[in-house]
Motif scaffolding. Structure first.
Motif, PDB file in Angstrom:
ATOM      1  N   VAL A 190       2.988  -4.008 -34.607  1.00  0.00           N
ATOM      2  CA  VAL A 190       3.815  -3.855 -33.398  1.00  0.00           C
ATOM      3  C   VAL A 190       5.082  -4.716 -33.493  1.00  0.00           C
ATOM      4  N   THR A 191       5.517  -4.939 -34.736  1.00  0.00           N
ATOM      5  CA  THR A 191       6.754  -5.706 -34.931  1.00  0.00           C
ATOM      6  C   THR A 191       7.985  -4.807 -34.800  1.00  0.00           C
ATOM      7  N   THR A 192       7.752  -3.492 -34.733  1.00  0.00           N
ATOM      8  CA  THR A 192       8.852  -2.545 -34.557  1.00  0.00           C
ATOM      9  C   THR A 192       9.111  -2.355 -33.056  1.00  0.00           C
ATOM     10  N   PRO A 193      10.331  -1.877 -32.680  1.00  0.00           N
ATOM     11  CA  PRO A 193      10.630  -1.755 -31.242  1.00  0.00           C
ATOM     12  C   PRO A 193       9.716  -0.755 -30.535  1.00  0.00           C
ATOM     13  N   LYS A 194       9.441  -1.035 -29.260  1.00  0.00           N
ATOM     14  CA  LYS A 194       8.662  -0.114 -28.438  1.00  0.00           C
ATOM     15  C   LYS A 194       9.626   0.712 -27.580  1.00  0.00           C
ATOM     16  N   GLU A 195       9.086   1.738 -26.959  1.00  0.00           N
ATOM     17  CA  GLU A 195       9.920   2.632 -26.137  1.00  0.00           C
ATOM     18  C   GLU A 195       9.580   2.449 -24.675  1.00  0.00           C
ATOM     19  N   GLU A 196      10.512   1.893 -23.912  1.00  0.00           N
ATOM     20  CA  GLU A 196      10.206   1.702 -22.497  1.00  0.00           C
ATOM     21  C   GLU A 196      10.242   3.023 -21.740  1.00  0.00           C
ATOM     22  N   VAL A 197       9.534   3.044 -20.652  1.00  0.00           N
ATOM     23  CA  VAL A 197       9.432   4.250 -19.833  1.00  0.00           C
ATOM     24  C   VAL A 197      10.805   4.600 -19.239  1.00  0.00           C
ATOM     25  N   THR A 198      11.029   5.891 -19.042  1.00  0.00           N
ATOM     26  CA  THR A 198      12.229   6.353 -18.346  1.00  0.00           C
ATOM     27  C   THR A 198      11.813   6.763 -16.942  1.00  0.00           C
ATOM     28  N   THR A 199      12.528   6.298 -15.930  1.00  0.00           N
ATOM     29  CA  THR A 199      12.187   6.747 -14.578  1.00  0.00           C
ATOM     30  C   THR A 199      12.800   8.129 -14.381  1.00  0.00           C
ATOM     31  N   LEU A 200      12.131   8.978 -13.621  1.00  0.00           N
ATOM     32  CA  LEU A 200      12.589  10.350 -13.456  1.00  0.00           C
ATOM     33  C   LEU A 200      13.968  10.402 -12.840  1.00  0.00           C
ATOM     34  N   TYR A 201      14.174   9.590 -11.805  1.00  0.00           N
ATOM     35  CA  TYR A 201      15.480   9.523 -11.176  1.00  0.00           C
ATOM     36  C   TYR A 201      16.069   8.176 -11.490  1.00  0.00           C
ATOM     37  N   GLU A 202      17.230   8.173 -12.128  1.00  0.00           N
ATOM     38  CA  GLU A 202      17.807   6.908 -12.545  1.00  0.00           C
ATOM     39  C   GLU A 202      18.371   6.135 -11.371  1.00  0.00           C
TER      40      GLU A 202
ATOM     41  N   LEU B  85       0.849  -1.190   0.000  1.00  0.00           N
ATOM     42  CA  LEU B  85       0.000   0.000   0.000  1.00  0.00           C
ATOM     43  C   LEU B  85       0.888   1.244   0.000  1.00  0.00           C
ATOM     44  N   GLY B  86       0.625   2.160  -0.927  1.00  0.00           N
ATOM     45  CA  GLY B  86       1.400   3.396  -0.988  1.00  0.00           C
ATOM     46  C   GLY B  86       2.605   3.331  -1.912  1.00  0.00           C
ATOM     47  N   GLU B  87       2.858   2.161  -2.482  1.00  0.00           N
ATOM     48  CA  GLU B  87       3.991   2.041  -3.418  1.00  0.00           C
ATOM     49  C   GLU B  87       3.766   2.941  -4.633  1.00  0.00           C
ATOM     50  N   LEU B  88       4.848   3.547  -5.122  1.00  0.00           N
ATOM     51  CA  LEU B  88       4.738   4.525  -6.212  1.00  0.00           C
ATOM     52  C   LEU B  88       5.633   4.160  -7.387  1.00  0.00           C
ATOM     53  N   PHE B  89       5.236   4.614  -8.557  1.00  0.00           N
ATOM     54  CA  PHE B  89       6.113   4.502  -9.729  1.00  0.00           C
ATOM     55  C   PHE B  89       5.905   5.740 -10.596  1.00  0.00           C
ATOM     56  N   PHE B  90       7.011   6.407 -10.925  1.00  0.00           N
ATOM     57  CA  PHE B  90       6.955   7.624 -11.749  1.00  0.00           C
ATOM     58  C   PHE B  90       7.802   7.446 -12.988  1.00  0.00           C
ATOM     59  N   GLY B  91       7.306   7.890 -14.115  1.00  0.00           N
ATOM     60  CA  GLY B  91       8.129   7.808 -15.316  1.00  0.00           C
ATOM     61  C   GLY B  91       7.652   8.782 -16.373  1.00  0.00           C
ATOM     62  N   TYR B  92       8.342   8.797 -17.486  1.00  0.00           N
ATOM     63  CA  TYR B  92       7.929   9.657 -18.607  1.00  0.00           C
ATOM     64  C   TYR B  92       8.499   9.128 -19.917  1.00  0.00           C
ATOM     65  N   TRP B  93       7.920   9.620 -21.005  1.00  0.00           N
ATOM     66  CA  TRP B  93       8.456   9.384 -22.349  1.00  0.00           C
ATOM     67  C   TRP B  93       8.746  10.781 -22.897  1.00  0.00           C
ATOM     68  N   PRO B  94       9.982  10.991 -23.346  1.00  0.00           N
ATOM     69  CA  PRO B  94      10.383  12.360 -23.707  1.00  0.00           C
ATOM     70  C   PRO B  94       9.669  12.895 -24.950  1.00  0.00           C
TER      71      PRO B  94
END
Ligand code: 0T9
Length: 393
Positions: free
Chosen positions: A281-293, A101-110
């Protein structure tokens, strides 16, 4: 089974028996090490945006019809990531870490080529049963996806059947911030096959819907091996225009489809009328980038930091360490709940507010007689673009 290491055959058999005699929350069952994933369920909402250009393209349409088709195209193109990517990355479907409970995940695609930046905020809003809330927004394009995800599992004919609970609402806004369109998205049913052999994989079954406030309705049917052409991962989507006869405030869909899109959701599909490619969807996808590496920079509630030692244990095959670290997290959680009870306080959600019934679900659900007719929801708390820092989380 072929996927089961010799030393874990007995414990896999025991695990399968416990699944068979169990119904409810599978996440709480102890599984043998070979089937454990080092990734928590709070990371899964990122699958919604791994083709950011298809997401942003929804905003670059001119008519209700084009927009509905763009939403369907984006949705179908997320399925491969959502339902087959663990097989590709980890060798089979695996048991994800059960978020606290309360676990977080933050990310973005540029922002690339003017598509705008897309941001992701995920919060585990319930532990028992597990419920994950997510908010994905592309402020430049005026796009916002908000949803929550939970599961009801049962066992039948050697497979795990997963009914997905929850829904997503996609809102499209004009540059003046007015609502241009709103879509209710429901989720397919899953069957987890291949359990006996210790190499589980997902097949989608039955139907899911995408209903727009202008009366456009996409009905998506899923079929697997043994149906029609016998291939895995088939779908057929029919897009119904609003009925010209409608009188009610909410346009209702016609009974004949205008578009039929058909194919394999993990490869390609076609528009039946024009013969043109619909999804690929046979081309590569873009995985999420986490805000803080760096994990040290993250807030302690952020999924990858919270699970870091458990994940390391699983990745490196040190399952004793993994289970020791998991117990630490679980004990800490139990203590927190006890303290709250003693203090007469409740855990406060950080980024979402719970509502007992979602008015948009209720309204747009009428287009396809959604079952159940009412559902609760988690609404993102922050108005306007939310800038995340480890402190603000
Ligand atoms: C939302 C997705 C969901 C979550 C996962 C059923 C499942 C938990 C929920 C539905 C995402 O948008 C899409 C993909 C995969 C789903 C998971 C697959 C899975 O196996 C787990 C369940 C809880 C298990 O871990 C079952 C036991 C395991 C040994 C089988 C591999």
């Amino acid at each position: 089974g072929e996927g089961v290491p010799t030393a874990q055959k007995t414990s896999w058999a025991t695990f399968l028996k416990s699944i068979a005699s169990f119904s409810g929350d599978l996440s709480s069952l102890t599984a043998p090490p070979f089937i454990l994933s080092p990734i928590s369920l709070t990371e899964f909402p990122a699958y919604w945006c791994e083709r950011p250009e298809l997401f942003s393209a929804i905003a670059d349409t001119n008519t209700d019809e084009e927009r509905s088709i763009a939403v369907l195209k984006w949705f179908i193109s997320t399925l491969k990531g959502q339902y087959t990517s663990r097989n590709e990355k980890l060798g089979s479907e695996k048991k994800p870490l059960n978020p606290v409970l309360g676990e977080l995940f933050f990310g973005y695609w540029p922002d690339i080529n003017g598509r705008g930046q897309t941001n992701l905020v995920v919060e585990q809003v319930s532990h028992h049963p597990p419920i994950t809330a997510y908010h994905i927004c592309n402020p430049t394009k005026g796009l916002e996806l908000q949803g929550h995800s939970a599961q009801k599992t049962s066992f039948s004919g050697g497979s795990i059947i997963v009914k997905q609970i929850g829904h997503a609402i996609l809102t499209v806004r004009s540059p003046a911030d007015e609502i241009v369109d709103q879509f209710l998205i429901t989720l397919p049913k899953l069957r987890i096959d291949g359990l006996w052999y210790g190499s589980p994989y997902i097949e989608l079954t039955e139907t899911s819907y995408i209903a727009s406030m202008h009366g456009w309705l996409s009905v998506i049917e899923y079929k697997g091996k043994g149906y029609f052409g016998g291939k895995s991962h088939q779908f057929k989507a029919q897009v119904y225009p609003p009925s010209p006869l409608h009188t009610a405030a909410l346009p209702t869909p016609s009974t004949t489809a205008k578009h039929t899109l058909e194919g394999l959701w993990h490869l390609t599909s076609k528009d039946n009328r024009t013969g043109e490619t619909f999804t690929d969807v046979t081309t590569p996808k873009e995985e999420v980038t986490t805000l803080y590496e760096g994990l040290d920079e993250m807030n302690e509630w952020e999924s990858r930091r919270l699970w870091r030692w458990v994940s390391k244990g699983i990745r490196e095959g040190d399952f004793e360490a993994a289970s020791r670290e998991k117990s630490k997290i679980e004990n800490e959680q139990r203590q927190r709940r006890r303290d709250e009870q003693a203090d007469g306080t409740n855990w406060q959600l950080r980024h979402f507010n719970h509502i007992d019934s979602d008015p948009i679900y209720e309204l747009l659900g009428k287009l396809f007689k959604a079952q159940p007719p009412l559902e609760d929801a988690y609404i993102f708390k922050h108005n306007g673009p939310f800038t995340y820092t480890p402190e603000s989380s």
